[in-house]
Design a protein around this motif. Structure first.
Motif, mmCIF file in Angstrom:
data_model
loop_
_atom_site.group_PDB
_atom_site.id
_atom_site.type_symbol
_atom_site.label_atom_id
_atom_site.label_comp_id
_atom_site.label_asym_id
_atom_site.label_seq_id
_atom_site.Cartn_x
_atom_site.Cartn_y
_atom_site.Cartn_z
ATOM 1 N N ALA A 199 37.713 33.780 43.018
ATOM 2 C CA ALA A 199 38.160 32.549 42.367
ATOM 3 C C ALA A 199 38.555 31.503 43.406
ATOM 4 O O ALA A 199 38.282 30.309 43.236
ATOM 5 C CB ALA A 199 39.333 32.840 41.434
ATOM 6 N N SER A 200 39.183 31.925 44.505
ATOM 7 C CA SER A 200 39.587 30.993 45.559
ATOM 8 C C SER A 200 38.384 30.301 46.176
ATOM 9 O O SER A 200 38.401 29.094 46.429
ATOM 10 C CB SER A 200 40.365 31.738 46.647
ATOM 11 N N SER A 201 37.335 31.072 46.441
ATOM 12 C CA SER A 201 36.142 30.471 47.040
ATOM 13 C C SER A 201 35.424 29.550 46.059
ATOM 14 O O SER A 201 34.825 28.553 46.461
ATOM 15 C CB SER A 201 35.184 31.569 47.534
ATOM 16 N N TYR A 202 35.500 29.846 44.752
ATOM 17 C CA TYR A 202 34.841 29.006 43.760
ATOM 18 C C TYR A 202 35.477 27.619 43.687
ATOM 19 O O TYR A 202 34.791 26.628 43.417
ATOM 20 C CB TYR A 202 34.906 29.654 42.372
ATOM 21 N N ALA A 215 34.719 41.156 48.688
ATOM 22 C CA ALA A 215 34.491 40.401 47.455
ATOM 23 C C ALA A 215 33.194 39.603 47.503
ATOM 24 O O ALA A 215 32.453 39.534 46.516
ATOM 25 C CB ALA A 215 35.673 39.469 47.196
ATOM 26 N N GLY A 216 32.917 38.988 48.658
ATOM 27 C CA GLY A 216 31.686 38.212 48.791
ATOM 28 C C GLY A 216 30.449 39.072 48.595
ATOM 29 O O GLY A 216 29.473 38.650 47.959
ATOM 30 N N ASN A 217 30.474 40.293 49.131
ATOM 31 C CA ASN A 217 29.336 41.212 48.965
ATOM 32 C C ASN A 217 29.175 41.621 47.506
ATOM 33 O O ASN A 217 28.049 41.709 46.998
ATOM 34 C CB ASN A 217 29.547 42.462 49.838
ATOM 35 N N PHE A 218 30.290 41.880 46.826
ATOM 36 C CA PHE A 218 30.226 42.217 45.404
ATOM 37 C C PHE A 218 29.584 41.085 44.609
ATOM 38 O O PHE A 218 28.754 41.315 43.724
ATOM 39 C CB PHE A 218 31.628 42.484 44.853
ATOM 40 N N LEU A 249 31.373 31.076 53.840
ATOM 41 C CA LEU A 249 32.612 30.674 53.194
ATOM 42 C C LEU A 249 33.296 31.831 52.474
ATOM 43 O O LEU A 249 34.501 32.066 52.656
ATOM 44 C CB LEU A 249 32.340 29.531 52.204
ATOM 45 N N SER A 250 32.552 32.588 51.655
ATOM 46 C CA SER A 250 33.158 33.675 50.894
ATOM 47 C C SER A 250 33.747 34.740 51.806
ATOM 48 O O SER A 250 34.844 35.258 51.555
ATOM 49 C CB SER A 250 32.130 34.310 49.948
#
Length: 404
Positions: free
Chosen positions: A339-342, A286-289, A149-150
């Protein structure tokens, strides 16, 4: 009540998910990239043209900013409506229709020489594009495997960054040699092609069944439910703040660079939007971070980069202004992608309603603060604009620190 309209039940078969490494995933990510590109290039293509509008229509900087603020303002409220109506419509066709009509409206703008009429078309264009962002985020949350997803959300956000960059840089390059009319028409034609490619590539939904005739009470209950969730409300306020910073900075840096001591041309000013290439990279990573640093730490670091970048732009050296804009852009896209994925993870039901509220606040930040920034620019110059944006960034940091 919500119980009167059952929610669509996702398939339990693991093969129904769109998973990384499959042809369906490759098609989906490319389609979402095209979607992000088209929608965001159409929304923000006027940003490098704001100084041109002040000259062409003999208006103030704050008035010229309405070409963007009205678009994002109408977009914000349209997103909420489309998030509700999408429960009864095929997601893919709704997104395609929004892209195509908005592209045609952009072409229509090329033939307009009346400022109020241009603003009206831009407002309609924003309203039409409301069928894209919330539905795209809901489609990703419903169809992509949770483990991916991220990354998938990051690819979509990367598409929005690419669209924002090409729309802005391309408009600046074209207007230098032709006119803003030609630039608007050319972008509209390109986005028509992107809409057709999206329609061909995006896989059909497997985890969503349209709900015909959902009562108004159902939608009101869904919105109230999400607004009553403190964790989602925190994300909504966060979205308002970071988008306020991002759009206001880019809106008025064009005016700063067009004036003394820089006196840059439209083409030279548009090149600063190449910083969006950092957004393409950072949103994809961003997902990796988040996995390596922890979600909260990753967001706080991205906000610190935004704040440091804003302060750096106070320099009178062009190089440092560009560096500051680059740092602010990198941090913004990491924060927004996470924030969008959250939102999709926090919302346990009616995800389209949850994401539409996130984007409502997100674009209200663009519309309200992006326009209000004109007052700060006219009365206090660049330092006043940075004071406004820096304060918003500090408040965003406080919001994230409160999250558990």
């Amino acid at each position: 009540m919500e119980s009167s309209t059952p929610q669509p039940r996702p398939h339990t078969d693991a093969t129904s998910w769109v998973t990384r490494g499959t042809p369906a995933y490759q098609h989906a990510t490319l389609a979402l990239f095209l979607l992000g590109f088209a929608s965001f290039s159409l929304i923000y293509c006027v940003q490098p043209l704001l100084p041109e509008f002040t000259t062409s229509f003999a208006i103030s900087p704050a008035n010229s900013a309405l070409a963007l603020s009205l678009t994002t303002g109408f977009l914000a409220f349209s997103i909420v409506l489309s998030g509700a109506f999408s429960q009864g419509l095929a997601r893919k066709h709704l997104m395609f229709g929004s892209m195509l009509i908005a592209a045609l409206l952009n072409i229509a703008c090329a033939f307009i020489s009346n400022w109020p009429l241009l603003l009206s078309i831009r407002a309609i264009e924003g309203f039409v594009l409301g069928g894209v962002p919330a539905i795209a985020m809901a489609w990703i949350a419903e169809e992509i495997h949770p483990a991916d997803l991220s990354k998938s959300m990051g690819v979509y956000i990367a598409g929005t960054a690419f669209g924002g960059m090409i729309g802005r840089v391309g408009m600046g390059l074209v207007v230098e040699h032709f006119s803003w009319h030609v630039a608007m028409a050319a972008l509209g034609g390109l986005c028509v092609l992107a809409a057709l490619g999206f329609m061909y590539l995006l896989p059909a939904s497997k985890h969503f069944r349209p709900q015909r005739g959902s009562p108004l009470q159902f939608h009101l209950h869904a919105w109230r439910q999400h607004l009553a969730n403190p964790r989602l409300l925190n994300l909504y306020a966060f979205a308002f703040l970071i988008m306020s910073v991002f759009v206001t900075t880019f809106n008025y840096v064009t005016f700063r660079l067009s004036q003394s001591p820089f006196d840059l041309s439209p083409t030279q000013i548009s090149l600063i939007f190449l910083c969006y290439s950092l957004g393409i990279m950072s949103s994809s990573l961003a997902g990796n971070f988040s996995q390596r640093l922890g979600s909260k730490t990753a967001v706080l670091i991205s906000l610190a980069l935004m704040l440091f970048g804003l302060i750096t732009t106070l320099s009178n050296q062009l190089l440092w202004i560009v560096v500051g804009i680059a740092l602010m852009t990198f941090g913004f896209f990491v924060a927004h992608a996470l924030a969008s994925s959250y939102v999709g993870l926090e919302a346990k039901s009616t995800k389209a309603h949850a994401t539409s509220l996130y984007l409502l606040f997100y674009y209200l930040g663009s519309s309200v603060t992006g326009s209000a920034g004109g007052w700060f620019w006219q009365h206090g110059g660049w330092s006043a604009v940075i004071a406004l944006c820096g304060t918003a960034t500090l408040v965003a940091i406080l919001l994230i620190q409160k999250r558990r």
